[in-house]
Design a protein around this motif. Structure first.
Motif, mmCIF file in Angstrom:
data_model
loop_
_atom_site.group_PDB
_atom_site.id
_atom_site.type_symbol
_atom_site.label_atom_id
_atom_site.label_comp_id
_atom_site.label_asym_id
_atom_site.label_seq_id
_atom_site.Cartn_x
_atom_site.Cartn_y
_atom_site.Cartn_z
ATOM 1 N N TYR A 28 -2.147 2.528 -1.837
ATOM 2 C CA TYR A 28 -3.236 1.565 -1.987
ATOM 3 C C TYR A 28 -3.373 1.139 -3.449
ATOM 4 C CZ TYR A 28 -7.846 -0.522 -1.873
ATOM 5 O OH TYR A 28 -8.895 -1.389 -2.008
ATOM 6 N N TRP A 29 -3.323 2.105 -4.357
ATOM 7 C CA TRP A 29 -3.448 1.798 -5.780
ATOM 8 C C TRP A 29 -2.305 0.894 -6.236
ATOM 9 C CZ3 TRP A 29 -0.341 2.904 -10.011
ATOM 10 C CH2 TRP A 29 -0.917 2.648 -11.252
ATOM 11 N N ASP A 30 -1.095 1.194 -5.776
ATOM 12 C CA ASP A 30 0.070 0.386 -6.141
ATOM 13 C C ASP A 30 -0.077 -1.039 -5.599
ATOM 14 O OD1 ASP A 30 2.664 0.031 -7.295
ATOM 15 O OD2 ASP A 30 3.504 0.123 -5.272
ATOM 16 N N ALA A 31 -0.549 -1.163 -4.355
ATOM 17 C CA ALA A 31 -0.727 -2.496 -3.772
ATOM 18 C C ALA A 31 -1.792 -3.295 -4.521
ATOM 19 C CB ALA A 31 -1.107 -2.374 -2.298
ATOM 20 N N SER A 32 -2.833 -2.612 -4.972
ATOM 21 C CA SER A 32 -3.899 -3.331 -5.679
ATOM 22 C C SER A 32 -3.477 -3.790 -7.071
ATOM 23 C CB SER A 32 -5.147 -2.450 -5.781
ATOM 24 O OG SER A 32 -4.909 -1.347 -6.624
ATOM 25 N N HIS A 33 -2.401 -3.225 -7.601
ATOM 26 C CA HIS A 33 -1.923 -3.604 -8.930
ATOM 27 C C HIS A 33 -0.688 -4.501 -8.898
ATOM 28 C CE1 HIS A 33 -4.650 -0.386 -10.048
ATOM 29 N NE2 HIS A 33 -4.655 -0.909 -11.255
ATOM 30 N N MET A 34 -0.318 -5.007 -7.737
ATOM 31 C CA MET A 34 0.833 -5.910 -7.658
ATOM 32 C C MET A 34 0.467 -7.243 -8.305
ATOM 33 S SD MET A 34 2.584 -5.437 -3.967
ATOM 34 C CE MET A 34 3.381 -3.922 -3.519
ATOM 35 N N VAL A 36 2.527 -10.115 -8.162
ATOM 36 C CA VAL A 36 3.032 -11.267 -7.423
ATOM 37 C C VAL A 36 2.075 -11.582 -6.278
ATOM 38 C CG1 VAL A 36 4.956 -12.162 -6.063
ATOM 39 C CG2 VAL A 36 5.388 -10.641 -7.999
ATOM 40 N N ARG A 37 1.576 -12.778 -6.244
ATOM 41 C CA ARG A 37 0.670 -13.220 -5.195
ATOM 42 C C ARG A 37 1.301 -14.400 -4.471
ATOM 43 N NH1 ARG A 37 -1.985 -8.849 -4.907
ATOM 44 N NH2 ARG A 37 -3.322 -8.360 -6.645
ATOM 45 N N ALA A 38 1.073 -14.489 -3.195
ATOM 46 C CA ALA A 38 1.601 -15.604 -2.410
ATOM 47 C C ALA A 38 0.711 -16.827 -2.585
ATOM 48 C CB ALA A 38 1.677 -15.218 -0.937
ATOM 49 N N THR A 39 1.335 -17.997 -2.589
ATOM 50 C CA THR A 39 0.551 -19.219 -2.687
ATOM 51 C C THR A 39 -0.046 -19.586 -1.333
ATOM 52 O OG1 THR A 39 2.569 -20.503 -2.339
ATOM 53 C CG2 THR A 39 1.856 -20.126 -4.615
ATOM 54 N N TYR A 40 0.562 -19.110 -0.269
ATOM 55 C CA TYR A 40 0.027 -19.327 1.074
ATOM 56 C C TYR A 40 0.397 -18.110 1.923
ATOM 57 C CZ TYR A 40 4.862 -20.535 2.111
ATOM 58 O OH TYR A 40 6.215 -20.505 2.249
ATOM 59 N N GLY A 41 -0.394 -17.850 2.930
ATOM 60 C CA GLY A 41 -0.098 -16.722 3.810
ATOM 61 C C GLY A 41 -0.425 -15.390 3.147
ATOM 62 N N MET A 42 0.221 -14.363 3.628
ATOM 63 C CA MET A 42 -0.003 -13.014 3.095
ATOM 64 C C MET A 42 0.917 -12.740 1.930
ATOM 65 S SD MET A 42 -0.646 -10.588 6.383
ATOM 66 C CE MET A 42 0.816 -11.011 7.262
ATOM 67 N N SER A 43 0.427 -11.983 0.991
ATOM 68 C CA SER A 43 1.256 -11.620 -0.156
ATOM 69 C C SER A 43 2.020 -10.338 0.162
ATOM 70 C CB SER A 43 0.381 -11.432 -1.394
ATOM 71 O OG SER A 43 -0.454 -10.302 -1.220
ATOM 72 N N ALA A 44 2.864 -9.940 -0.756
ATOM 73 C CA ALA A 44 3.659 -8.729 -0.569
ATOM 74 C C ALA A 44 2.780 -7.482 -0.510
ATOM 75 C CB ALA A 44 4.672 -8.599 -1.702
ATOM 76 N N SER A 45 1.610 -7.548 -1.100
ATOM 77 C CA SER A 45 0.726 -6.384 -1.097
ATOM 78 C C SER A 45 0.140 -6.099 0.281
ATOM 79 C CB SER A 45 -0.394 -6.567 -2.111
ATOM 80 O OG SER A 45 -1.196 -7.675 -1.747
ATOM 81 N N ALA A 46 0.152 -7.072 1.189
ATOM 82 C CA ALA A 46 -0.410 -6.867 2.530
ATOM 83 C C ALA A 46 0.330 -5.760 3.267
ATOM 84 C CB ALA A 46 -0.365 -8.168 3.324
ATOM 85 N N ALA A 47 1.637 -5.726 3.149
ATOM 86 C CA ALA A 47 2.414 -4.674 3.810
ATOM 87 C C ALA A 47 2.074 -3.309 3.217
ATOM 88 C CB ALA A 47 3.903 -4.958 3.681
ATOM 89 N N SER A 48 1.874 -3.249 1.923
ATOM 90 C CA SER A 48 1.530 -1.973 1.289
ATOM 91 C C SER A 48 0.145 -1.494 1.721
ATOM 92 C CB SER A 48 1.578 -2.103 -0.232
ATOM 93 O OG SER A 48 2.905 -2.342 -0.646
ATOM 94 N N TYR A 49 -0.796 -2.421 1.855
ATOM 95 C CA TYR A 49 -2.108 -2.040 2.367
ATOM 96 C C TYR A 49 -2.011 -1.513 3.795
ATOM 97 C CZ TYR A 49 -4.497 -4.191 -1.609
ATOM 98 O OH TYR A 49 -4.949 -4.497 -2.863
ATOM 99 N N PHE A 50 -1.186 -2.156 4.615
ATOM 100 C CA PHE A 50 -0.986 -1.723 5.991
ATOM 101 C C PHE A 50 -0.381 -0.323 6.041
ATOM 102 C CE2 PHE A 50 1.635 -1.628 9.890
ATOM 103 C CZ PHE A 50 0.603 -1.689 10.819
ATOM 104 N N VAL A 51 0.601 -0.067 5.187
ATOM 105 C CA VAL A 51 1.224 1.262 5.131
ATOM 106 C C VAL A 51 0.195 2.301 4.681
ATOM 107 C CG1 VAL A 51 2.964 2.640 3.908
ATOM 108 C CG2 VAL A 51 3.567 0.404 4.826
ATOM 109 N N ALA A 52 -0.662 1.952 3.731
ATOM 110 C CA ALA A 52 -1.706 2.880 3.280
ATOM 111 C C ALA A 52 -2.653 3.220 4.419
ATOM 112 C CB ALA A 52 -2.467 2.284 2.101
#
Length: 159
Positions: A28-34, A36-52
């Motif tokens: 969760y901490w790693d995902a919150s510090h990513m 790179v953000r997506a301009t549309y849709g879900m960003s790469a951090s969404a998968a990390s939040y899901f895994v957390a």
């Protein structure tokens, strides 16, 4: 009428729950510090939040199991530490291959062959060949079809 006996919590299961909570927190901490953000849709951090979230669910399940009263005494099997060592060596091979620039295909080949060895298979050369074929197929699937970047080494640059 049966009475349930009070017993102490299952310590190994409780320890695993604590470790799973720690992994969930780190993820969760790693995902919150990513950055790179997506301009549309879900960003790469969404998968990390899901895994957390999945790690938290596993940890809760382990805690429930650790403190659940039981009438049955469970005999714990001894761990096969040689197999655990081989799997640890396989993961170290994957991480080392990627870190040293060997790439995804070499790392996944080592992971496959050494994990097969942990499960008792003795044909290392055959497992290395199978792992290489699977590694190439997975690399091509992710890199060419899904256009996702995997760690590149000398083999990956051929494609």
């Amino acid at each position: 009428m049966t009475q349930k006996t009070l017993r102490s919590p299952n310590r190994p299961t409780a320890v695993i729950a604590v470790v799973l909570f720690a992994i969930a927190f780190i993820t969760y901490w790693d995902a919150s510090h990513m950055k790179v953000r997506a301009t549309y849709g879900m960003s790469a951090s969404a998968a990390s939040y899901f895994v957390a979230i999945l790690f938290v669910a596993l940890a809760i399940g382990h805690l429930i199991t650790a403190f659940k009263p039981s009438d049955i005494e469970v005999e714990v099997e001894a761990a096969d530490w040689m197999a655990v060592g081989w799997i640890g060596f396989a993961l170290a091979g994957l991480i080392g291959s990627i870190w040293l620039g060997g790439g995804f295909i070499l790392g996944s080949t080592l992971l496959f062959a050494l994990t097969a060895r942990a499960f008792g298979r003795k044909a290392l050369l055959v497992d290395l060949c199978l792992g290489a074929v699977i590694g190439v197929l997975v690399f091509l699937l992710f890199n060419k079809l899904l256009t996702l970047a995997l760690p590149q080494g000398p083999l990956e640059r051929l494609f």
